[in-house]
Write an enzyme that holds these catalytic residues in place. Sequence first.
Site, short mmCIF file in Angstrom:
data_model
loop_
_atom_site.label_atom_id
_atom_site.label_comp_id
_atom_site.label_asym_id
_atom_site.label_seq_id
_atom_site.Cartn_x
_atom_site.Cartn_y
_atom_site.Cartn_z
N HIS A 207 0.88 -1.19 0.00
CA HIS A 207 0.00 0.00 0.00
C HIS A 207 0.90 1.23 0.00
CE1 HIS A 207 -3.44 2.43 0.63
NE2 HIS A 207 -3.79 2.10 1.85
N HIS B 140 -1.56 -2.29 -9.85
CA HIS B 140 -2.56 -1.70 -8.95
C HIS B 140 -3.78 -2.58 -8.91
CE1 HIS B 140 -5.13 1.27 -7.02
NE2 HIS B 140 -4.00 1.81 -6.60
N ASP C 278 3.37 5.71 -7.19
CA ASP C 278 4.47 5.62 -6.23
C ASP C 278 5.82 5.40 -6.88
OD1 ASP C 278 3.00 6.17 -4.02
OD2 ASP C 278 2.33 4.11 -3.79
N1 CMC Z 1 5.48 -6.97 -10.17
C1 CMC Z 1 5.43 -8.16 -10.82
N2 CMC Z 1 4.31 -8.86 -11.00
C2 CMC Z 1 3.18 -8.33 -10.49
C3 CMC Z 1 3.17 -7.11 -9.81
C4 CMC Z 1 4.38 -6.42 -9.67
N3 CMC Z 1 4.43 -5.25 -9.03
N4 CMC Z 1 1.90 -6.84 -9.42
C5 CMC Z 1 1.15 -7.86 -9.85
N5 CMC Z 1 1.93 -8.77 -10.48
C6 CMC Z 1 1.49 -10.00 -11.16
C7 CMC Z 1 1.10 -11.06 -10.13
O1 CMC Z 1 2.20 -11.87 -9.78
C8 CMC Z 1 0.04 -11.81 -10.90
O2 CMC Z 1 0.68 -12.62 -11.85
P1 CMC Z 1 0.06 -14.08 -12.22
O3 CMC Z 1 -1.23 -13.79 -12.92
O4 CMC Z 1 1.10 -14.71 -13.08
O5 CMC Z 1 -0.12 -14.79 -10.90
C9 CMC Z 1 -0.68 -10.71 -11.69
O6 CMC Z 1 0.31 -9.69 -11.88
C10 CMC Z 1 -1.89 -10.14 -11.00
O7 CMC Z 1 -1.48 -9.65 -9.76
P2 CMC Z 1 -2.36 -9.61 -8.44
O8 CMC Z 1 -1.47 -9.93 -7.26
O9 CMC Z 1 -3.61 -10.41 -8.62
O10 CMC Z 1 -2.77 -8.12 -8.37
P3 CMC Z 1 -3.43 -7.43 -7.13
O11 CMC Z 1 -4.49 -6.58 -7.68
O12 CMC Z 1 -3.80 -8.38 -6.06
O13 CMC Z 1 -2.19 -6.58 -6.55
C11 CMC Z 1 -0.80 -4.82 -5.95
C12 CMC Z 1 -2.09 -5.22 -6.65
C13 CMC Z 1 -0.70 -3.29 -5.94
C14 CMC Z 1 -0.81 -5.31 -4.48
C15 CMC Z 1 0.39 -5.44 -6.71
O14 CMC Z 1 0.39 -5.02 -8.05
C16 CMC Z 1 1.72 -5.11 -6.05
O15 CMC Z 1 2.12 -5.76 -5.07
N6 CMC Z 1 2.45 -4.07 -6.58
C17 CMC Z 1 3.69 -3.65 -6.02
C18 CMC Z 1 3.43 -2.78 -4.83
C19 CMC Z 1 2.94 -1.41 -5.23
O16 CMC Z 1 3.54 -0.74 -6.06
N7 CMC Z 1 1.87 -0.98 -4.53
C20 CMC Z 1 1.39 0.40 -4.67
C21 CMC Z 1 0.02 0.51 -5.21
S1 CMC Z 1 -0.31 2.23 -5.60
C22 CMC Z 1 -0.46 2.99 -4.08
C23 CMC Z 1 -1.74 2.76 -3.43
O17 CMC Z 1 -2.79 3.10 -4.03
O18 CMC Z 1 -1.72 2.28 -2.27
#
Ligand code: CMC
Length: 428
Positions: free
Chosen positions: A266, A305, A363
């Site tokens: 987050h 995201h 971010d």
């Molecule tokens: N790097 C590499 N792979 C990723 C990433 C990433 N940052 N984010 C998602 N994926 C992949 C994930 O492994 C999955 O792949 P697969 O389909 O092969 O299993 C696919 O993309 C879908 O990901 P998800 O985990 O289902 O996506 P989510 O919606 O649950 O997660 C997130 C969203 C923000 C937690 C995630 O993208 C993440 O951890 N990003 C890095 C942390 C980050 O930058 N967070 C800030 C968000 S913006 C600030 C805010 O609003 O708080």
Amino acid sequence: MDNKRIATLTLDDGRSIELPILSGTLGPDVVDMRALSKLGVFTYDPAFFATASCTSAITFIDGDAGLLYYRGYPIEQLAEKSDFLEVCYLLLNGELPSAVQKEEFRSIITHHTMVHDQLARFFNGFRRDAHPMAVMVGVVGALSAFYHDSLDINNPQHREISAHRLLAKVPTLAAMAYKYNVGEPFIYPKNKFSYVENFMYMMFGTPAEDYVPNPILVRALERIFILHADHEQNASTSTVRLAGSSGANPFACVASGIAALWGPAHGGANEAALKMLEEIGDVSRVKEYVQGVKDKKYKLMGFGHRVYKNMDPRASVMRSTCYEVLKELKLENNKLFQLAMELEKTALSDPYFIERKLYPNVDFYSGIVLRAIGIPTNMFTVIFALARTIGWVSQWNEMIADADHKIGRPRQLYMGEVKRDFVALEKR
Ligand code: CMC
């Protein structure tokens, strides 16, 4: 809301129930599931992928189209034409202020920026090397001990005063957390400065020298504040609402939001993104690092995201601000920033990221801007918390003002042991 449309849900035992379909002013329809409990079943949606937890009139996001509106105003327009305090007024009150209201609001906030002198003593209880977010959870929570008795959360004026106090005092506490960390004396707020200038003064000023804010850097930080001010029902905002739903003190609720924001998935993402850039270390290692991401060894911080699956509209604004700041500070050739741009380019052209709709989020760029401004990495999430305070308190206020609000109480799918009899110690 239009309550005439109906969804019918039929269970495998033949029982069925009609559920109203509700339409908001924008965004997808929602199925009102409240009557479902009459059948003795619940919905199961652990990370809220398909659940609207409340109604709200504050912020609208369309993740597919990449839209973000505060009270109907597109974020790009606010970032370009407004300032942070005006955006705060808008989020809290629902409308942009008139010139008189704007000046009155500025004056109120400016005159609430000092914290009780006793609060300064709380800092001494922390180790100097404590993470500033740990300190913020403590000192913002501590505000509840200072303004508890005069607070009737059912009184709109009392709620407004709490919102003003939070908005005014969190920057002072944030700057104090930084000063404590680096061992410099606390700098008291100065009323001649704007909200953002004053924060920079309290961060970077010293008693020994005059402080002259750089307008380009002030504008960049103002944009970071505007872009982070609210973001609908994210993890920290939902935490504030859930804590507040029990009637808890608003300062304590905001402290719970700060705790939720701290995590790297987050608000901790900009700090994590900068640390990642430092770990990569050199442009020549970008390809190898990206391969590690594709092998699922780690995630690319500052990418992806939960809601924006196309582009993060805040990222576009922050990207141009990032270039402005780097130019102003003559940092275009800085190693770390060049590395960030190479990583952005590599990831944006790689099928792994394209297929998964993974784009740089706000971010990724805000971390670079904050670093360029001179904000240390461990303060990045504190800046996010400072900016998001208005969102948290606006959402809390909206919830409490709704006479029908009830304590939030999710249910569960129990997967534990079925009933069993106690076993005496000698028989275990
Ligand atoms: N790097 C590499 N792979 C990723 C990433 C990433 N940052 N984010 C998602 N994926 C992949 C994930 O492994 C999955 O792949 P697969 O389909 O092969 O299993 C696919 O993309 C879908 O990901 P998800 O985990 O289902 O996506 P989510 O919606 O649950 O997660 C997130 C969203 C923000 C937690 C995630 O993208 C993440 O951890 N990003 C890095 C942390 C980050 O930058 N967070 C800030 C968000 S913006 C600030 C805010 O609003 O708080």
